[in-house]
Design a protein around this motif. Structure first.
Motif, PDB file in Angstrom:
ATOM      1  N   ILE A  98       0.716  -1.112   0.012  1.00 29.74           N
ATOM      2  CA  ILE A  98      -0.053   0.014   0.046  1.00 29.74           C
ATOM      3  C   ILE A  98       0.816   1.244  -0.033  1.00 29.74           C
ATOM      4  O   ILE A  98       1.540   1.380   0.848  1.00 29.74           O
ATOM      5  N   GLY A  99       0.703   2.053  -1.069  1.00 28.15           N
ATOM      6  CA  GLY A  99       1.467   3.317  -1.198  1.00 28.15           C
ATOM      7  C   GLY A  99       0.612   4.642  -0.728  1.00 28.15           C
ATOM      8  O   GLY A  99      -0.506   4.658  -1.254  1.00 28.15           O
ATOM      9  N   LEU A 100       1.020   5.369   0.197  1.00 24.77           N
ATOM     10  CA  LEU A 100       0.146   6.504   0.778  1.00 24.77           C
ATOM     11  C   LEU A 100       1.110   7.586   0.989  1.00 24.77           C
ATOM     12  O   LEU A 100       2.412   7.674   1.020  1.00 24.77           O
ATOM     13  N   TYR A 101       0.618   8.757   0.434  1.00 24.47           N
ATOM     14  CA  TYR A 101       1.202  10.144   0.912  1.00 24.47           C
ATOM     15  C   TYR A 101       0.030  11.176   1.522  1.00 24.47           C
ATOM     16  O   TYR A 101      -0.803  10.776   1.253  1.00 24.47           O
ATOM     17  N   ARG A 102       0.757  12.325   2.360  1.00 20.75           N
ATOM     18  CA  ARG A 102      -0.047  12.988   3.026  1.00 20.75           C
ATOM     19  C   ARG A 102      -0.395  14.099   1.926  1.00 20.75           C
ATOM     20  O   ARG A 102       0.657  15.006   1.694  1.00 20.75           O
ATOM     21  N   ASN A 103      -1.794  14.496   1.718  1.00 15.98           N
ATOM     22  CA  ASN A 103      -1.948  15.736   1.157  1.00 15.98           C
ATOM     23  C   ASN A 103      -1.549  16.843   1.965  1.00 15.98           C
ATOM     24  O   ASN A 103      -2.264  17.284   3.272  1.00 15.98           O
ATOM     25  N   GLU A 104      -0.696  17.958   1.411  1.00 14.05           N
ATOM     26  CA  GLU A 104      -0.271  19.055   2.457  1.00 14.05           C
ATOM     27  C   GLU A 104      -1.200  19.890   2.594  1.00 14.05           C
ATOM     28  O   GLU A 104      -1.207  20.699   3.738  1.00 14.05           O
ATOM     29  N   GLU A 105      -2.436  19.943   1.983  1.00 16.87           N
ATOM     30  CA  GLU A 105      -3.416  21.071   2.324  1.00 16.87           C
ATOM     31  C   GLU A 105      -4.519  20.641   3.327  1.00 16.87           C
ATOM     32  O   GLU A 105      -4.808  21.026   4.384  1.00 16.87           O
ATOM     33  N   THR A 106      -4.911  19.280   2.949  1.00 16.37           N
ATOM     34  CA  THR A 106      -5.961  18.354   3.986  1.00 16.37           C
ATOM     35  C   THR A 106      -5.112  17.719   5.055  1.00 16.37           C
ATOM     36  O   THR A 106      -5.834  17.601   6.213  1.00 16.37           O
ATOM     37  N   LEU A 107      -3.872  17.324   4.858  1.00 16.10           N
ATOM     38  CA  LEU A 107      -3.191  16.598   5.820  1.00 16.10           C
ATOM     39  C   LEU A 107      -3.661  15.037   5.745  1.00 16.10           C
ATOM     40  O   LEU A 107      -3.483  14.559   6.593  1.00 16.10           O
ATOM     41  N   GLU A 108      -4.604  14.835   4.904  1.00 19.12           N
ATOM     42  CA  GLU A 108      -5.158  13.416   4.979  1.00 19.12           C
ATOM     43  C   GLU A 108      -4.514  12.671   3.923  1.00 19.12           C
ATOM     44  O   GLU A 108      -3.735  13.095   2.766  1.00 19.12           O
ATOM     45  N   PRO A 109      -4.331  11.358   4.319  1.00 16.70           N
ATOM     46  CA  PRO A 109      -3.491  10.382   3.588  1.00 16.70           C
ATOM     47  C   PRO A 109      -4.185  10.248   2.254  1.00 16.70           C
ATOM     48  O   PRO A 109      -5.455  10.116   2.119  1.00 16.70           O
ATOM     49  N   VAL A 110      -3.540  10.120   0.987  1.00 17.16           N
ATOM     50  CA  VAL A 110      -4.039   9.755  -0.423  1.00 17.16           C
ATOM     51  C   VAL A 110      -3.346   8.570  -0.711  1.00 17.16           C
ATOM     52  O   VAL A 110      -2.142   8.491  -0.773  1.00 17.16           O
ATOM     53  N   GLN A 111      -4.039   7.483  -1.342  1.00 16.30           N
ATOM     54  CA  GLN A 111      -3.472   6.290  -1.894  1.00 16.30           C
ATOM     55  C   GLN A 111      -2.878   6.491  -3.349  1.00 16.30           C
ATOM     56  O   GLN A 111      -3.417   7.281  -4.146  1.00 16.30           O
ATOM     57  N   TYR A 112      -1.717   6.148  -3.511  1.00 17.35           N
ATOM     58  CA  TYR A 112      -1.350   6.110  -4.866  1.00 17.35           C
ATOM     59  C   TYR A 112      -0.988   4.920  -5.527  1.00 17.35           C
ATOM     60  O   TYR A 112      -0.601   4.547  -6.558  1.00 17.35           O
ATOM     61  N   TYR A 113      -0.935   3.766  -4.593  1.00 20.23           N
ATOM     62  CA  TYR A 113      -0.746   2.506  -5.037  1.00 20.23           C
ATOM     63  C   TYR A 113      -1.190   1.273  -4.126  1.00 20.23           C
ATOM     64  O   TYR A 113      -1.113   1.721  -2.974  1.00 20.23           O
ATOM     65  N   ALA A 114      -1.745   0.404  -4.568  1.00 21.01           N
ATOM     66  CA  ALA A 114      -2.197  -0.794  -3.883  1.00 21.01           C
ATOM     67  C   ALA A 114      -2.112  -1.908  -4.599  1.00 21.01           C
ATOM     68  O   ALA A 114      -2.764  -1.962  -5.753  1.00 21.01           O
TER      69      ALA A 114
END
Length: 207
Positions: A98-114
């Motif tokens: 599972i690949g995740l990064y944090r949205n710098e505006e919302t600070l919520e995790p965003v999935q980019y790979y699974a």
């Protein structure tokens, strides 16, 4: 259900080595893998077994084998560094990602790979990430594993703070969390303190 702190002397010794700023990437990786292997003894304490017939050089007898497939789910990228040690102990385990990064505006995790494995619903699943800080990525990764059908899920980390523990248990109250240390706080930059810095950078020698 809840938090399990595995504070074995050998784990604490290796964790102390990892915390030191002068520790090289090579030594950091080696100690991380060794801690993962040591933690696995406790994590797999309740794994179901199946009785089988075997034959030793002396006679026929009964033996035991793990009854469920084991799937490791590292959160990319730092989770990859903790996976090898666990897989050494359970060499038949499969690995989803599972690949995740944090949205710098919302600070919520965003999935980019699974990428899942087969039979997630029938497997003993460990979601792995060395650091449990705010808990956003961990909670999201567990959510994704559930969407894949996983039912028997544990979260495994090296260092956690209470904020991250509370985040996981608020979203997934049935989950067991395993860690080697519960550190006091998150600092103003969102790093666990005293922590051990950016685990991904220290594993892979990046900045």
């Amino acid at each position: 259900m809840g938090l399990n702190i595995i504070n074995h002397p050998l784990i604490l010794d290796k964790l102390t080595r990892m915390r030191k700023i002068e520790t090289s990437s090579k030594d950091f990786r080696e100690n991380l893998n060794e801690i993962g292997q040591l933690m696995a003894y406790e994590i797999f304490r309740d794994v179901p077994l199946k009785e089988i017939d075997i034959e030793t050089p002396v006679t026929k007898t009964k033996g035991y084998t793990v009854d469920l497939p084991v799937v490791l789910v590292p959160i990319i990228r730092a989770g990859l560094g903790m996976t090898e040690g666990i897989q050494r102990l359970v060499p038949t385990s499969r690995i989803a990602h599972i690949g995740l990064y944090r949205n710098e505006e919302t600070l919520e995790p965003v999935q980019y790979y699974a990428k899942q494995t087969e039979d997630m619903d029938k497997s003993y699943v460990l979601v792995v990430d060395p650091m449990l800080a705010t808990g956003g990525s961990a909670a999201k990764a567990i959510e994704i594993a559930k969407e894949w059908g996983a039912k028997n899920i544990k979260f495994v980390c090296l260092v956690a703070v209470q904020e991250g523990v509370d985040k996981i248990l608020a979203s997934h109250p049935e989950i067991e969390i395993y860690t080697a240390s519960l550190d006091p706080v998150l600092n103003e930059k969102g790093y666990i303190s005293p922590g051990l810095g950016d685990a991904g950078d220290r594993i892979f020698g990046t900045k």
